[in-house]
Motif scaffolding. Structure first.
Motif, PDB file in Angstrom:
ATOM      1  N   VAL A   1      10.534  13.366 -13.765  1.00  0.00           N
ATOM      2  CA  VAL A   1      11.106  12.670 -12.602  1.00  0.00           C
ATOM      3  C   VAL A   1      10.065  11.951 -11.757  1.00  0.00           C
ATOM      4  CG1 VAL A   1      13.062  14.250 -12.456  1.00  0.00           C
ATOM      5  CG2 VAL A   1      10.990  14.742 -11.148  1.00  0.00           C
ATOM      6  N   GLU A   2       8.765  12.111 -12.062  1.00  0.00           N
ATOM      7  CA  GLU A   2       7.757  11.482 -11.207  1.00  0.00           C
ATOM      8  C   GLU A   2       7.725   9.972 -11.410  1.00  0.00           C
ATOM      9  OE1 GLU A   2       4.643  10.019 -12.069  1.00  0.00           O
ATOM     10  OE2 GLU A   2       4.680  10.313 -14.244  1.00  0.00           O
ATOM     11  N   GLY A   3       7.463   9.256 -10.329  1.00  0.00           N
ATOM     12  CA  GLY A   3       7.292   7.813 -10.394  1.00  0.00           C
ATOM     13  C   GLY A   3       8.547   7.063 -10.819  1.00  0.00           C
ATOM     14  N   VAL A   4       8.337   5.950 -11.505  1.00  0.00           N
ATOM     15  CA  VAL A   4       9.458   5.074 -11.868  1.00  0.00           C
ATOM     16  C   VAL A   4      10.315   5.652 -12.986  1.00  0.00           C
ATOM     17  CG1 VAL A   4       8.299   2.982 -11.087  1.00  0.00           C
ATOM     18  CG2 VAL A   4       7.946   3.771 -13.427  1.00  0.00           C
ATOM     19  N   GLY A   5       9.770   6.546 -13.803  1.00  0.00           N
ATOM     20  CA  GLY A   5      10.566   7.216 -14.825  1.00  0.00           C
ATOM     21  C   GLY A   5      10.813   6.419 -16.090  1.00  0.00           C
TER      22      GLY A   5
ATOM     23  N   LEU B   1       0.825  -1.210   0.000  1.00  0.00           N
ATOM     24  CA  LEU B   1       0.000   0.000   0.000  1.00  0.00           C
ATOM     25  C   LEU B   1       0.857   1.257   0.000  1.00  0.00           C
ATOM     26  CD1 LEU B   1      -2.748  -1.088   2.579  1.00  0.00           C
ATOM     27  CD2 LEU B   1      -2.963  -0.931   0.090  1.00  0.00           C
ATOM     28  N   ALA B   2       1.855   1.298   0.885  1.00  0.00           N
ATOM     29  CA  ALA B   2       2.676   2.503   1.007  1.00  0.00           C
ATOM     30  C   ALA B   2       3.443   2.795  -0.281  1.00  0.00           C
ATOM     31  CB  ALA B   2       3.641   2.352   2.184  1.00  0.00           C
ATOM     32  N   SER B   3       4.053   1.772  -0.862  1.00  0.00           N
ATOM     33  CA  SER B   3       4.832   2.000  -2.092  1.00  0.00           C
ATOM     34  C   SER B   3       3.937   2.328  -3.274  1.00  0.00           C
ATOM     35  CB  SER B   3       5.686   0.768  -2.394  1.00  0.00           C
ATOM     36  OG  SER B   3       6.604   0.526  -1.362  1.00  0.00           O
ATOM     37  N   ALA B   4       2.776   1.676  -3.359  1.00  0.00           N
ATOM     38  CA  ALA B   4       1.854   1.992  -4.451  1.00  0.00           C
ATOM     39  C   ALA B   4       1.389   3.438  -4.361  1.00  0.00           C
ATOM     40  CB  ALA B   4       0.664   1.043  -4.418  1.00  0.00           C
ATOM     41  N   ILE B   5       1.105   3.898  -3.156  1.00  0.00           N
ATOM     42  CA  ILE B   5       0.699   5.296  -2.968  1.00  0.00           C
ATOM     43  C   ILE B   5       1.848   6.233  -3.312  1.00  0.00           C
ATOM     44  CG2 ILE B   5       0.000   7.012  -1.250  1.00  0.00           C
ATOM     45  CD1 ILE B   5      -1.532   4.768   0.170  1.00  0.00           C
ATOM     46  N   ALA B   6       3.047   5.909  -2.835  1.00  0.00           N
ATOM     47  CA  ALA B   6       4.203   6.773  -3.095  1.00  0.00           C
ATOM     48  C   ALA B   6       4.486   6.884  -4.587  1.00  0.00           C
ATOM     49  CB  ALA B   6       5.424   6.236  -2.352  1.00  0.00           C
ATOM     50  N   ILE B   7       4.570   5.746  -5.278  1.00  0.00           N
ATOM     51  CA  ILE B   7       4.862   5.771  -6.715  1.00  0.00           C
ATOM     52  C   ILE B   7       3.712   6.397  -7.489  1.00  0.00           C
ATOM     53  CG2 ILE B   7       5.351   4.322  -8.734  1.00  0.00           C
ATOM     54  CD1 ILE B   7       6.580   2.283  -6.765  1.00  0.00           C
ATOM     55  N   GLY B   8       2.500   6.024  -7.129  1.00  0.00           N
ATOM     56  CA  GLY B   8       1.337   6.538  -7.844  1.00  0.00           C
ATOM     57  C   GLY B   8       1.137   8.031  -7.712  1.00  0.00           C
TER      58      GLY B   8
END
Length: 644
Positions: A318-322, A135-142
């Motif tokens: 620079v947002e997300g995975v790039g 959940l935390a990583s999906a929110i951060a990347i998203g």
């Protein structure tokens, strides 16, 4: 006389120190079946994780609910306009709440926590980590944090493997195998790189390699990759032009390889800078009071950078995975060496700030981004300096990706294999190997630690930088024993022994009684002083230790060590392989210090890891005269203790 009946431990073996030592390990077939099931679960986990990222990304940036999200395509301008700056901030607040409330270990890029669990935690990872990290990583990347999705899925897969091992109550050694299997399965399924997943687990996660450890990892990785392909397709992660890195078979190609080597040096510098930047950012944000405040500040910085890049350069970059920027670089759609270098620096800053302020995500994807833009920038520079040089911008971008990843993580084979699998272009392997070698060498000159181990070293947890074969384990007992011993009867007075040792300084005594082995005795200064001032009639039989074992000269070291541990024995007495007239000759003893010496000799042929400073024994070192403290208790080193 049977040597197995000569020890003095019969009937009083000590119980194990913890319950895990008596847990019966599973056979290879059952372990392989568990790894197969773990690969299926991890594969589905990777698919759901990517769908969750897409759903959150579409909702946060575009205001629509849909799991369909192609990270290789640039995100269109958000309808929120300048308010898009707050999207990472809102996501950061949610991440902070999740991490602080349920699983603090879910913070950061995940891989160091998995390595920590393997080497220092017996492979134990709390089950809640898999849920919170997802959940935390999906929110951060998203929501735009400049982090990757491979670190989270590695930690998720590892947590699933650890949970399975804890639920089945298997030994720690096999639980660690499942943790490594989950890690390899996670990275393979998210990147569609089965070979790279196996090598990643082998290079970074597995304390030792054998059929029993490799087979489960390979099964989990292959199964997870297949599940991922069922839902995400079997296409390569990045589309590249044909004949990307092809080199003609003539001498002029040597000049191109030299340029690839220079790219490797630059990639090593970039990797070292990324390692330092991450820790600079962590130290800087630690000074900001309050977890929510520091993460808000960091995500606000990232949001402003995203918005400025969109307004003045056309994309959020620079947002997300790039991956969109990486794909555009490979397609030669991004021009200008200075602009590409600026993107590399912006990504490095955004990733450092994201993770340093408290986000959750990986560093693998940012390393690919930095490597691609740096490689393309270097190609542009070479074109400018030597216009006739046979330099391909996409090829240099791809090689730069592998070189920065290898330099940062230290996983050379993983980087080469994964870039090959991502592009399906075999011609890229030769320049990739060269650049990776130069990158790792340069990074090691600037930073001894990798991006993973540097975080653990700050905790005082040192991870080995190489897998060494336990060569001492295959030595015979005769090769590691101490042969300068005395064999004496139990009724010999200790004072007579001291007189004899004045002539020949033996340290180990084998004690017999009625022609049978009775005990062992190690002579040291403390024992001499204590007994010499006590009853002069005391015998060595009264001082001897009875908890010893008997081994033969040909017994392997690993069998001796295992039996010493199982019986909690202080020493092993080494006897002949066969009896003469029903009696065995005693040849030596094996104590713990002899095993330590054998270990030191076996690793002496390998490069040593320089870490810290150890004063040579012949060098005087000035210390404080006051009492020192260890574990909360004051102590002083006495003369006798120092002598011993």
């Amino acid at each position: 006389m049977d040597p197995t009946k000569l020890d003095g431990n019969e009937g009083d073996s000590a119980p194990p120190e913890n319950a895990e030592e008596v847990v019966k390990p599973l056979d290879l077939y059952r372990m392989s079946m568990l790894a197969f099931c773990l690969g299926i679960v991890t594969g589905f986990g990777a698919v759901l994780f990517r769908m969750l990222i897409g759903t959150i990304h579409n909702a946060a940036f575009l205001g629509r609910l849909s799991p369909l999200y192609d990270a290789s395509q640039f995100t269109p301008p958000s309808p929120w306009g300048a308010w898009v700056i707050l999207v990472p901030v809102v996501g950061g607040l949610a991440v902070t709440w999740l991490v602080n409330s349920f699983a603090p270990e879910a913070k950061g890029h995940g891989v160091p926590e998995v390595m920590d669990a393997i080497y220092f935690g017996g492979g134990v990872i709390r089950p809640v980590v898999a849920v919170v990290k997802s959940l935390a990583s999906a929110i951060a990347i998203g929501t735009g944090a400049a982090v990757g999705r491979e670190g989270p899925i590695i930690q998720i897969g590892s947590a699933l493997g650890s949970t399975l091992g804890q639920w089945l109550r298997i030994p720690a050694s096999q639980r660690i195998i499942l943790v490594a299997s989950g890690a390899g399965a996670g990275i393979a399924s998210t990147f569609n790189t089965p070979i790279g997943g196996v090598l990643f687990a082998t290079e970074l996660m597995m304390p030792e390699i054998s059929v029993g450890t490799f087979l489960p990892v390979a099964l989990a990785t292959g199964t997870a990759t297949f599940v991922g392909r069922l839902f995400l397709g079997g296409a390569a992660a990045f589309l590249v032009p044909p004949q990307l890195g092809a080199l003609d078979n003539h001498l002029a190609s040597g000049f191109t390889l030299l340029l690839y080597a220079l790219l490797g040096v630059a990639a090593g510098v970039a990797a070292a800078l990324l390692i330092r930047a991450l820790h600079w950012a962590e130290d800087a944000f630690d000074r900001v009071p309050g977890r929510y405040a520091r993460h808000t500040l960091g995500m606000l910085f990232v949001g402003v950078m995203m918005y400025l890049l969109m307004r003045y350069a056309g994309h959020y970059y620079v947002e997300g995975v790039g991956y969109a920027t990486i794909q555009a670089t490979l397609n030669a759609q991004l021009q200008g060496g200075l602009f590409l270098l600026l993107l590399a620096l912006c990504k490095m800053a955004a990733t450092s700030v994201s993770l340093g302020s408290g986000s959750s995500g990986g560093v693998f994807s940012p390393s690919l981004f930095i490597g691609a833009t740096l490689g393309a920038a270097m190609a542009s520079l070479f074109h400018l300096l030597v216009p006739a040089a046979p330099v391909s911008v996409p090829a240099f971008a791809m090689v730069g990706m592998g070189a920065v990843v290898a330099g940062g993580t230290g996983a050379a084979m993983t980087a080469v294999a994964m870039i090959f699998e991502m592009t399906r272009d075999y011609d890229i392997v030769l320049p990739m190997i060269l650049a990776v070698a130069f990158s790792i060498g340069t990074r090691r000159l600037l930073s001894r630690e990798t991006i993973y181990t540097a975080k653990l070293v700050r905790r005082g947890h040192v991870i080995p930088n190489a897998l060494h074969a336990n060569m001492f384990l295959v030595q015979s007992a005769a090769a590691i024993m101490e042969a300068d011993i005395l064999v004496l009867r139990a009724d010999v007075p200790f004072r007579d022994l001291l007189d004899r040792m004045g002539i020949a300084p033996f340290r180990h005594i084998v004690v017999t009684k009625a022609g049978m082995l009775y005990g062992v005795l190690r002579i040291n200064t403390g024992l001499r002083r204590a007994v010499s001032h006590d009853n002069p009639t005391v015998t060595i039989g009264q001082l001897a230790h009875r908890n010893f074992i008997v081994v033969k000269r040909s017994d392997a070291a690993f069998e001796v060590i295992s039996e010493l541990q199982r019986r909690r024995a202080v020493m092993a007495v080494v006897v002949a392989d066969s009896a003469v007239d029903g009696a065995f000759d005693v040849f030596g003893v094996i104590a713990k210090e002899h095993i330590a010496d054998a270990v030191a000799r076996s690793i002496d042929i390998f490069p040593r890891r320089d870490r810290g400073w150890i004063a040579p024994s012949t060098q005087s070192v000035r210390v404080n005269d006051a009492s020192h403290t260890a574990h909360g208790k004051a102590f002083k080193v006495s003369d006798s203790e120092a002598e011993n």
